[in-house]
Design a protein around this motif. Sequence first.
Motif, PDB file in Angstrom:
ATOM      1  N   UNK A   1      32.821  23.303  36.817  1.00  0.00           N
ATOM      2  CA  UNK A   1      33.358  24.415  35.975  1.00  0.00           C
ATOM      3  C   UNK A   1      32.515  25.402  35.698  1.00  0.00           C
ATOM      4  N   UNK A   2      31.535  26.195  36.040  1.00  0.00           N
ATOM      5  CA  UNK A   2      30.790  27.178  36.475  1.00  0.00           C
ATOM      6  C   UNK A   2      31.369  28.146  37.905  1.00  0.00           C
ATOM      7  N   UNK A   3      30.966  27.381  38.477  1.00  0.00           N
ATOM      8  CA  UNK A   3      31.651  27.566  39.873  1.00  0.00           C
ATOM      9  C   UNK A   3      32.894  27.617  39.888  1.00  0.00           C
ATOM     10  N   UNK A   4      33.767  26.858  39.624  1.00  0.00           N
ATOM     11  CA  UNK A   4      35.631  27.495  39.721  1.00  0.00           C
ATOM     12  C   UNK A   4      35.920  28.515  39.085  1.00  0.00           C
ATOM     13  N   UNK A   5      35.514  28.294  37.784  1.00  0.00           N
ATOM     14  CA  UNK A   5      35.982  30.378  36.733  1.00  0.00           C
ATOM     15  C   UNK A   5      35.410  31.075  37.609  1.00  0.00           C
ATOM     16  N   UNK A   6      33.921  31.588  38.392  1.00  0.00           N
ATOM     17  CA  UNK A   6      33.954  32.404  39.005  1.00  0.00           C
ATOM     18  C   UNK A   6      34.173  32.886  40.467  1.00  0.00           C
ATOM     19  N   UNK A   7      34.579  31.656  40.980  1.00  0.00           N
ATOM     20  CA  UNK A   7      34.856  31.611  41.883  1.00  0.00           C
ATOM     21  C   UNK A   7      37.108  32.282  41.710  1.00  0.00           C
ATOM     22  N   UNK A   8      37.517  32.165  40.531  1.00  0.00           N
ATOM     23  CA  UNK A   8      38.958  32.536  40.115  1.00  0.00           C
ATOM     24  C   UNK A   8      39.097  34.439  39.344  1.00  0.00           C
ATOM     25  N   UNK A   9      37.556  34.150  39.114  1.00  0.00           N
ATOM     26  CA  UNK A   9      37.676  35.844  38.342  1.00  0.00           C
ATOM     27  C   UNK A   9      36.844  36.820  39.769  1.00  0.00           C
ATOM     28  N   UNK A  10      36.152  36.280  40.915  1.00  0.00           N
ATOM     29  CA  UNK A  10      36.084  36.846  41.753  1.00  0.00           C
ATOM     30  C   UNK A  10      37.221  37.104  43.379  1.00  0.00           C
ATOM     31  N   UNK A  11      38.074  36.223  42.722  1.00  0.00           N
ATOM     32  CA  UNK A  11      39.439  35.643  43.411  1.00  0.00           C
ATOM     33  C   UNK A  11      40.719  37.250  42.568  1.00  0.00           C
ATOM     34  N   UNK A  12      39.965  37.201  41.553  1.00  0.00           N
ATOM     35  CA  UNK A  12      41.884  38.506  41.061  1.00  0.00           C
ATOM     36  C   UNK A  12      40.829  39.427  41.296  1.00  0.00           C
TER      37      UNK A  12
ATOM     38  N   UNK B   1      38.707  40.698  43.780  1.00  0.00           N
ATOM     39  CA  UNK B   1      39.207  41.215  45.474  1.00  0.00           C
ATOM     40  C   UNK B   1      40.564  41.422  45.182  1.00  0.00           C
ATOM     41  N   UNK B   2      41.247  40.920  44.738  1.00  0.00           N
ATOM     42  CA  UNK B   2      43.056  41.214  44.971  1.00  0.00           C
ATOM     43  C   UNK B   2      43.886  42.536  44.099  1.00  0.00           C
ATOM     44  N   UNK B   3      42.799  42.594  42.900  1.00  0.00           N
ATOM     45  CA  UNK B   3      42.699  44.067  42.605  1.00  0.00           C
ATOM     46  C   UNK B   3      42.507  44.901  42.798  1.00  0.00           C
ATOM     47  N   UNK B   4      41.229  44.604  43.731  1.00  0.00           N
ATOM     48  CA  UNK B   4      40.951  45.938  44.238  1.00  0.00           C
ATOM     49  C   UNK B   4      41.500  45.985  45.661  1.00  0.00           C
ATOM     50  N   UNK B   5      41.458  45.407  46.459  1.00  0.00           N
ATOM     51  CA  UNK B   5      42.328  44.928  47.608  1.00  0.00           C
ATOM     52  C   UNK B   5      43.810  46.043  47.928  1.00  0.00           C
ATOM     53  N   UNK B   6      44.541  45.799  46.389  1.00  0.00           N
ATOM     54  CA  UNK B   6      45.983  46.406  46.446  1.00  0.00           C
ATOM     55  C   UNK B   6      45.971  47.631  46.161  1.00  0.00           C
ATOM     56  N   UNK B   7      43.896  48.278  45.334  1.00  0.00           N
ATOM     57  CA  UNK B   7      44.028  49.903  44.554  1.00  0.00           C
ATOM     58  C   UNK B   7      43.851  50.203  46.535  1.00  0.00           C
TER      59      UNK B   7
END
Length: 158
Positions: free
Chosen positions: A36-47, A49-55
């Motif tokens: 649970x912890x790993x998947x939640x961290x991965x999803x938060x990191x993914x979002x 990085x995606x926002x960071x990449x868009x900016x």
Amino acid sequence: MSHFLFSLPASFETYQAFGNFMYEHHINGEMYELVDHIINEWMADFVSKKAEGAASTLDGYQWKDVFLPAGTTLRNVYKRKSYLAHVEGRDLRYEGRSVSPAQFVNAVGGSFRNAWRTLWVRYPNDSDWIPALTLRKKAENLRANKSQQEKIRASKST
């Protein structure tokens, strides 16, 4: 706290390696808690990085008709030695200061040299170096094609 558990698809090898990893590194607790912890961290990191990449796609250096996104590297070879400048934010930086491509080329060579003919460009996440003059010609061709298409559209509408 009560959790409703369900099966999460993973290969047997991954499941076994994960269990062994937890055992070898003395990680206590239930496997599902760590998953649970790993998947939640991965999803938060993914979002994030995606926002960071868009900016960051808005940042870059406009060199005449050629846009160099942030993270682009320019290489200047002079007397068999390579010198690098990097696009950071909206600036081209060489030795800690903001420069134009011509200033970069002439700071290295000490004389007037044509930056389009001298520089090589490597875009972020790319391994190939492209001559700057090739990029300029490609941009000019795109602009000419666009202009031609606009003329055709205008003639059809009249």
